[in-house]
Design a protein around this motif. Structure first.
Motif, PDB file in Angstrom:
ATOM      1  N   LYS A   5      36.442  20.713   6.718  1.00 30.34           N
ATOM      2  CA  LYS A   5      36.331  21.745   5.696  1.00 30.34           C
ATOM      3  C   LYS A   5      37.638  21.855   4.921  1.00 30.34           C
ATOM      4  CE  LYS A   5      35.058  24.985   8.657  1.00 30.34           C
ATOM      5  NZ  LYS A   5      34.478  26.132   9.352  1.00 30.34           N
ATOM      6  N   VAL A   6      37.609  22.588   3.812  1.00 19.25           N
ATOM      7  CA  VAL A   6      38.851  22.896   3.113  1.00 19.25           C
ATOM      8  C   VAL A   6      39.503  24.061   3.850  1.00 19.25           C
ATOM      9  CG1 VAL A   6      39.876  23.733   0.960  1.00 19.25           C
ATOM     10  CG2 VAL A   6      38.027  22.056   0.890  1.00 19.25           C
ATOM     11  N   ARG A   7      40.754  23.855   4.284  1.00 17.25           N
ATOM     12  CA  ARG A   7      41.445  24.814   5.129  1.00 17.25           C
ATOM     13  C   ARG A   7      41.658  26.150   4.408  1.00 17.25           C
ATOM     14  NH1 ARG A   7      42.409  27.584   8.094  1.00 17.25           N
ATOM     15  NH2 ARG A   7      43.855  27.849   9.812  1.00 17.25           N
ATOM     16  N   ARG A   8      42.118  26.102   3.164  1.00 14.95           N
ATOM     17  CA  ARG A   8      42.417  27.317   2.429  1.00 14.95           C
ATOM     18  C   ARG A   8      41.805  27.269   1.030  1.00 14.95           C
ATOM     19  NH1 ARG A   8      45.421  31.284   4.852  1.00 14.95           N
ATOM     20  NH2 ARG A   8      44.489  32.154   3.005  1.00 14.95           N
ATOM     21  N   PRO A   9      40.486  27.415   0.937  1.00 15.49           N
ATOM     22  CA  PRO A   9      39.865  27.340  -0.395  1.00 15.49           C
ATOM     23  C   PRO A   9      40.448  28.361  -1.363  1.00 15.49           C
ATOM     24  CG  PRO A   9      38.282  28.085   1.278  1.00 15.49           C
ATOM     25  CD  PRO A   9      39.508  27.644   2.001  1.00 15.49           C
ATOM     26  N   ASP A  10      40.956  29.486  -0.836  1.00 11.37           N
ATOM     27  CA  ASP A  10      41.506  30.541  -1.701  1.00 11.37           C
ATOM     28  C   ASP A  10      42.799  30.115  -2.397  1.00 11.37           C
ATOM     29  OD1 ASP A  10      42.521  30.427   0.894  1.00 11.37           O
ATOM     30  OD2 ASP A  10      43.308  32.455   0.802  1.00 11.37           O
ATOM     31  N   LEU A  11      43.505  29.125  -1.847  1.00  9.06           N
ATOM     32  CA  LEU A  11      44.760  28.680  -2.446  1.00  9.06           C
ATOM     33  C   LEU A  11      44.556  27.441  -3.314  1.00  9.06           C
ATOM     34  CD1 LEU A  11      47.220  29.155   0.583  1.00  9.06           C
ATOM     35  CD2 LEU A  11      46.515  30.814  -1.152  1.00  9.06           C
ATOM     36  N   THR A  12      43.303  27.110  -3.573  1.00  9.88           N
ATOM     37  CA  THR A  12      42.962  25.894  -4.298  1.00  9.88           C
ATOM     38  C   THR A  12      42.229  26.277  -5.581  1.00  9.88           C
ATOM     39  OG1 THR A  12      42.647  24.889  -2.121  1.00  9.88           O
ATOM     40  CG2 THR A  12      41.841  23.640  -4.007  1.00  9.88           C
ATOM     41  N   LEU A  13      42.581  25.617  -6.666  1.00 13.78           N
ATOM     42  CA  LEU A  13      41.955  25.916  -7.962  1.00 13.78           C
ATOM     43  C   LEU A  13      41.578  24.597  -8.637  1.00 13.78           C
ATOM     44  CD1 LEU A  13      41.270  27.978 -10.256  1.00 13.78           C
ATOM     45  CD2 LEU A  13      43.605  27.665 -11.073  1.00 13.78           C
ATOM     46  N   ALA A  14      40.322  24.473  -9.034  1.00 12.09           N
ATOM     47  CA  ALA A  14      39.848  23.225  -9.637  1.00 12.09           C
ATOM     48  C   ALA A  14      39.474  23.438 -11.099  1.00 12.09           C
ATOM     49  CB  ALA A  14      38.640  22.702  -8.863  1.00 12.09           C
ATOM     50  N   VAL A  15      39.827  22.462 -11.916  1.00  9.06           N
ATOM     51  CA  VAL A  15      39.476  22.507 -13.335  1.00  9.06           C
ATOM     52  C   VAL A  15      39.403  21.075 -13.872  1.00  9.06           C
ATOM     53  CG1 VAL A  15      41.912  22.847 -14.034  1.00  9.06           C
ATOM     54  CG2 VAL A  15      40.083  23.525 -15.582  1.00  9.06           C
ATOM     55  N   PRO A  16      38.363  20.743 -14.644  1.00 11.00           N
ATOM     56  CA  PRO A  16      38.290  19.392 -15.206  1.00 11.00           C
ATOM     57  C   PRO A  16      39.138  19.280 -16.469  1.00 11.00           C
ATOM     58  CG  PRO A  16      36.319  20.627 -15.820  1.00 11.00           C
ATOM     59  CD  PRO A  16      37.184  21.564 -15.011  1.00 11.00           C
ATOM     60  N   ASP A  17      39.785  18.140 -16.671  1.00 10.63           N
ATOM     61  CA  ASP A  17      40.616  17.963 -17.865  1.00 10.63           C
ATOM     62  C   ASP A  17      40.734  16.508 -18.327  1.00 10.63           C
ATOM     63  OD1 ASP A  17      42.237  17.053 -15.784  1.00 10.63           O
ATOM     64  OD2 ASP A  17      43.875  18.464 -16.126  1.00 10.63           O
ATOM     65  N   PRO A  23      36.383  29.820 -21.070  1.00  9.74           N
ATOM     66  CA  PRO A  23      37.501  30.007 -22.006  1.00  9.74           C
ATOM     67  C   PRO A  23      38.857  29.660 -21.390  1.00  9.74           C
ATOM     68  CG  PRO A  23      36.326  32.094 -21.610  1.00  9.74           C
ATOM     69  CD  PRO A  23      35.620  31.048 -20.828  1.00  9.74           C
ATOM     70  N   GLU A  24      38.942  29.709 -20.048  1.00  5.96           N
ATOM     71  CA  GLU A  24      40.219  29.411 -19.371  1.00  5.96           C
ATOM     72  C   GLU A  24      40.406  27.929 -19.105  1.00  5.96           C
ATOM     73  OE1 GLU A  24      37.855  31.403 -18.100  1.00  5.96           O
ATOM     74  OE2 GLU A  24      38.677  33.408 -18.454  1.00  5.96           O
ATOM     75  N   GLN A  25      39.376  27.105 -19.396  1.00  6.87           N
ATOM     76  CA  GLN A  25      39.490  25.665 -19.094  1.00  6.87           C
ATOM     77  C   GLN A  25      40.651  25.061 -19.871  1.00  6.87           C
ATOM     78  OE1 GLN A  25      38.664  23.005 -21.417  1.00  6.87           O
ATOM     79  NE2 GLN A  25      39.231  21.427 -19.930  1.00  6.87           N
ATOM     80  N   GLY A  26      41.266  24.074 -19.273  1.00  2.00           N
ATOM     81  CA  GLY A  26      42.348  23.377 -19.954  1.00  2.00           C
ATOM     82  C   GLY A  26      42.983  22.357 -19.034  1.00  2.00           C
ATOM     83  N   ILE A  27      44.122  21.833 -19.446  1.00  2.00           N
ATOM     84  CA  ILE A  27      44.841  20.855 -18.631  1.00  2.00           C
ATOM     85  C   ILE A  27      45.427  21.596 -17.420  1.00  2.00           C
ATOM     86  CG2 ILE A  27      46.673  19.125 -18.634  1.00  2.00           C
ATOM     87  CD1 ILE A  27      46.494  19.144 -21.724  1.00  2.00           C
ATOM     88  N   VAL A  28      45.259  21.039 -16.230  1.00  3.38           N
ATOM     89  CA  VAL A  28      45.709  21.726 -15.002  1.00  3.38           C
ATOM     90  C   VAL A  28      47.117  22.304 -15.137  1.00  3.38           C
ATOM     91  CG1 VAL A  28      44.325  20.765 -13.132  1.00  3.38           C
ATOM     92  CG2 VAL A  28      46.283  19.471 -13.975  1.00  3.38           C
ATOM     93  N   HIS A  29      48.014  21.548 -15.784  1.00  7.35           N
ATOM     94  CA  HIS A  29      49.409  21.993 -15.840  1.00  7.35           C
ATOM     95  C   HIS A  29      49.650  23.037 -16.934  1.00  7.35           C
ATOM     96  CE1 HIS A  29      49.642  18.851 -13.057  1.00  7.35           C
ATOM     97  NE2 HIS A  29      49.577  17.864 -13.934  1.00  7.35           N
ATOM     98  N   VAL A  30      48.647  23.284 -17.741  1.00  9.78           N
ATOM     99  CA  VAL A  30      48.716  24.412 -18.673  1.00  9.78           C
ATOM    100  C   VAL A  30      48.048  25.618 -18.013  1.00  9.78           C
ATOM    101  CG1 VAL A  30      48.028  25.263 -20.953  1.00  9.78           C
ATOM    102  CG2 VAL A  30      48.761  22.882 -20.676  1.00  9.78           C
ATOM    103  N   VAL A  31      46.938  25.361 -17.341  1.00 13.85           N
ATOM    104  CA  VAL A  31      46.144  26.435 -16.720  1.00 13.85           C
ATOM    105  C   VAL A  31      46.916  27.132 -15.593  1.00 13.85           C
ATOM    106  CG1 VAL A  31      44.078  26.891 -15.324  1.00 13.85           C
ATOM    107  CG2 VAL A  31      43.928  25.410 -17.350  1.00 13.85           C
ATOM    108  N   GLY A  32      47.599  26.372 -14.744  1.00  9.41           N
ATOM    109  CA  GLY A  32      48.284  26.950 -13.570  1.00  9.41           C
ATOM    110  C   GLY A  32      49.255  28.066 -13.957  1.00  9.41           C
ATOM    111  N   PRO A  33      50.236  27.775 -14.821  1.00  6.57           N
ATOM    112  CA  PRO A  33      51.163  28.827 -15.250  1.00  6.57           C
ATOM    113  C   PRO A  33      50.443  29.954 -16.002  1.00  6.57           C
ATOM    114  CG  PRO A  33      52.081  26.669 -15.740  1.00  6.57           C
ATOM    115  CD  PRO A  33      50.668  26.453 -15.292  1.00  6.57           C
ATOM    116  N   GLU A  34      49.509  29.570 -16.870  1.00 14.20           N
ATOM    117  CA  GLU A  34      48.825  30.545 -17.717  1.00 14.20           C
ATOM    118  C   GLU A  34      48.056  31.581 -16.893  1.00 14.20           C
ATOM    119  OE1 GLU A  34      47.059  29.071 -21.719  1.00 14.20           O
ATOM    120  OE2 GLU A  34      45.507  28.910 -20.204  1.00 14.20           O
TER     121      GLU A  34
END
Lengths: 205, 479
Positions: free
Chosen positions: B52-64, B111-122
């Motif tokens: 299983k995924v150990r900490r799904p709450d600390l994981t964020l997925a987005v296609p880019d 509306p929040e979709q974007g490049i992972v490295h833009v989304v994370g800080p944002e």
């Protein structure tokens, strides 16, 4: 995932001593639109290996296509080997094609880790040693990479010691699954998390 | 008194689960970003082993990476299919894996979709003092907020998903100090190109770079993200910038950032993170801001940097024979002759976007040049691709989209776009592109594509003149 254990290998080596061979060169993005680790060997060095983009006609000018290197399983590369993208597809393609060791003056750290996870020994040696090995490879002399003793040698007796972290060595030598190894530390991880959660509650979403 | 420590040491020490006697450490990972290209095999591995995924709450997925940047919805608001079957398959895999493993997922039309490295800080997902990983080498970007952030391979993605840890060897530290005041028309992209030009593409191998000095302190968070993003192009797996009041102001109120009491607690710790005055770096590199010009690359490695006022170098001018050979190969690929003035080189393509340069400030700087001007006749395609849906909305609220469209640029949907030739945005063989992305490798923007890495303002300048251009020539004059 476990990989085939690596102890010692004596084989022909492919001389490809260019600096900054990036992972886009090792496998172009157009060759990695897959959800599998398999079937990537055909895309290995595709931009150099084939006469046309997307084609499969071997370019005889590319050293890997020369028949005398068909059974080469050691690759001799240049400085900063595997730089650029973190794509593990590069290591999967190299492993599937048959490479088990890469000798270079330096490696990109992400690529180096990807090699270890896929049964490919990253051997870091000074540029002069790499040049000597490349010359031997051009003369079609076999090269020996011995992981237990951490020595690369030629049939004429010349040899060079290389460094590798113990953990990486063990994983390669035993063909171990890194996740399985870490699961053995489940108690330590749980203890860390309990401590950390108390100290930094804001980290936990 | 404890030993003086660097920012890197402090973050590292706070995450050691277990130290082995050979010095490698099991490190706890606080944040994991996931995208569609480097994750399918990791999820497949978990599934095969029944994990299983150990900490799904600390994981964020987005296609880019693979998403086309053309319209994603039809007039009736229905999702448009992705034409390329392999891209569609990777996207479908992420769309299925995220809910199956309980991971937060920002979908392709959110509306929040974007490049992972833009989304994370944002989103405030990226926080100072955290360890943050992603199966993408430009994860170094997040170091701009004081996070220890680095790219990992897919086996490591699987390892983090399964255990929330990674086995790592502690890096050496390199301080890259940029002091002084940047000249007219010189920006963050020029700073990082100058740094890579100085240390070389392998100069940072084995190190974590901490960027310091007045230029970095004076820089906005967006600018710092640009600088930190390209640490890997200098060989360093991570870049770091000490968190300060700007960092805190940027994060305060972001959706996933802590709030209330948790914010105060976090803030107190973040303020202890900057490198101690007496701490020693393993290597120190200094640059004087006044020596940095608007810059660009001439070759096929990010270290091949010249000022825009410069010329294509002669391969014979390099001392190292292997560098000479590499330069000859590069020039042959780039179709350039030694001695040619960089400003005389024509371009057919313009790309403003990527995780390096697709944030609101980047778009403002490009728009300032594009305003009232028009894309030159010899430019075949000029793309502006916002880094996220939120950046796109903000730009539209400021009217930047209209400036670009009236100037003849295409205004696209967020994604990695023309940075890496994995989606329909590519540079045709033999054509040249002034690109705000991060890699000028052979074939990076498409087979046979010729890339010149530049700042957003320089890309806009090249668009309106049709050739590589010193942005200072356009900044002074009224359009």
């Amino acid at each position: 995932m476990t990989s085939q254990p690596f102890h010692s290998l004596t084989a022909h080596a492919l001389p490809l001593v260019r600096d900054n061979i990036d992972t886009d060169a090792i496998i172009p993005s157009r060759e990695m639109k897959s959800v599998s680790k398999k079937g990537l060997a055909d895309g290995l060095f595709a931009g150099w290996r084939y006469t046309e983009v997307g084609g499969r006609e071997p370019d005889p000018a590319f050293v890997m296509n020369r028949p005398e290197y068909r059974d080469a399983t050691i690759l001799i590369g240049g400085t900063n080997f595997g730089c650029g993208s973190s794509r593990e597809h590069a290591a999967w393609a190299l492993a599937e094609y048959g490479f088990r060791a890469i000798v270079a003056p330096s490696f990109n750290p992400i690529f180096r880790g990807n090699c270890v996870r896929n049964g490919i020994v990253p051997v870091e040696l000074p540029a002069e040693a790499v040049a000597a090995l490349a010359e031997a490879a051009e003369r079609l002399e076999v090269v020996t990479v011995d992981l237990a003793t951490q020595i690369v040698s030629l049939a004429d007796g010349r040899n060079w010691a290389f460094a590798i972290e113990r953990e990486a060595k063990e994983m390669l030598f035993e063909g171990l699954d890194a996740i399985e190894l870490t699961f053995k530390r489940a108690d330590q991880i749980a203890a860390f998390r309990a401590r950390d959660r108390a100290a930094r509650p804001w980290v936990y979403l | 008194m404890t030993q003086p420590r660097t920012l890197y040491d402090k973050i590292w020490d706070a995450h050691v689960v277990e130290k082995r006697d050979d010095g490698t450490c099991l490190i706890y990972i606080d944040r994991h970003l996931v995208h569609e290209v480097t994750s399918p095999q990791a999820f497949e591995g978990l599934r095969a082993a029944g994990r299983k995924v150990r900490r799904p709450d600390l994981t964020l997925a987005v296609p880019d990476h693979n998403l086309p940047t053309t319209a994603r919805l039809d007039a009736a608001g229905h999702r448009l299919p992705i034409a390329d079957p392999e891209s569609a398959q990777q996207l479908a895999a992420l769309e299925a894996n995220a809910p199956a493993f309980g991971i937060r997922y920002i979908d392709a039309v959110a509306p929040e979709q974007g490049i992972v490295h833009v989304v994370g800080p944002e989103q405030g997902f990226t926080l100072p003092g955290t360890t943050l990983v992603c199966g993408d080498s430009h994860t170094a970007a997040h170091g701009a907020l004081g996070a220890l952030a680095f790219g990992i391979g897919t086996s490591e993605v699987e390892h983090v998903l399964a255990t929330q840890t990674l086995l790592l060897k502690q890096s050496k530290t390199m301080e890259v100090r940029v002091d002084g005041t940047l000249g007219f028309g010189v920006g963050p992209k020029d700073v990082i190109l100058a740094i890579i030009g100085k240390i070389g593409a392998a100069g940072g191998t084995g190190y974590v770079i901490e960027y310091t000095g007045s230029v970095i302190r004076d820089m906005s968070i967006e600018g710092r993200l640009t600088v930190s993003n390209m640490a890997i192009e200098g060989g360093a797996r991570s870049g770091l910038i000490a968190p300060d009041e700007k960092t805190f102001a940027y994060l305060n109120g972001r959706p996933m950032a802590p709030s209330g009491e948790a914010w105060e607690k976090a803030l107190a710790w973040w303020k202890t993170l900057p490198t101690d005055a007496q701490a020693v770096y393993d290597r120190v590199v200094t640059l004087d801001a006044t020596d940095i010009s608007p810059s660009l690359t001439w070759g096929t490695s990010p270290e091949d940097v010249v000022p825009i006022t410069g010329v294509v170098p002669d391969p014979e001018s390099f001392a190292d024979p292997s560098k000479q050979a590499a330069a000859r190969k590069s020039l042959d690929y780039m179709g350039l002759t030694p001695g040619t003035r960089m400003q005389d080189v024509e371009v057919q393509n313009i790309f403003i976007g990527s995780c390096t340069n697709s944030r609101i400030e980047d778009l403002r700087q490009a728009a300032a040049i594009a305003r009232g001007r028009h894309v030159a006749g010899n430019v075949r395609q000029a793309l502006v691709v916002p880094g996220s849906g939120l950046v796109k909305r903000q730009a539209e609220a400021e009217g930047l989209d209209r400036i670009f469209i009236e100037a003849g640029f295409e205004w696209r949907e967020p994604g990695c776009s023309m940075c890496l030739a994995m989606n329909p945005d590519k540079v045709p063989a033999g054509e040249r592109c002034a690109s705000t992305s991060n890699r000028n490798f052979v074939g990076r923007q498409g087979p046979g594509a010729r890339t010149h890495l530049v700042s957003p303002a320089m890309a806009a300048a090249a668009a309106v003149t049709g050739r590589l251009t010193d942005v200072r020539d356009l900044l002074g004059e009224a359009a």
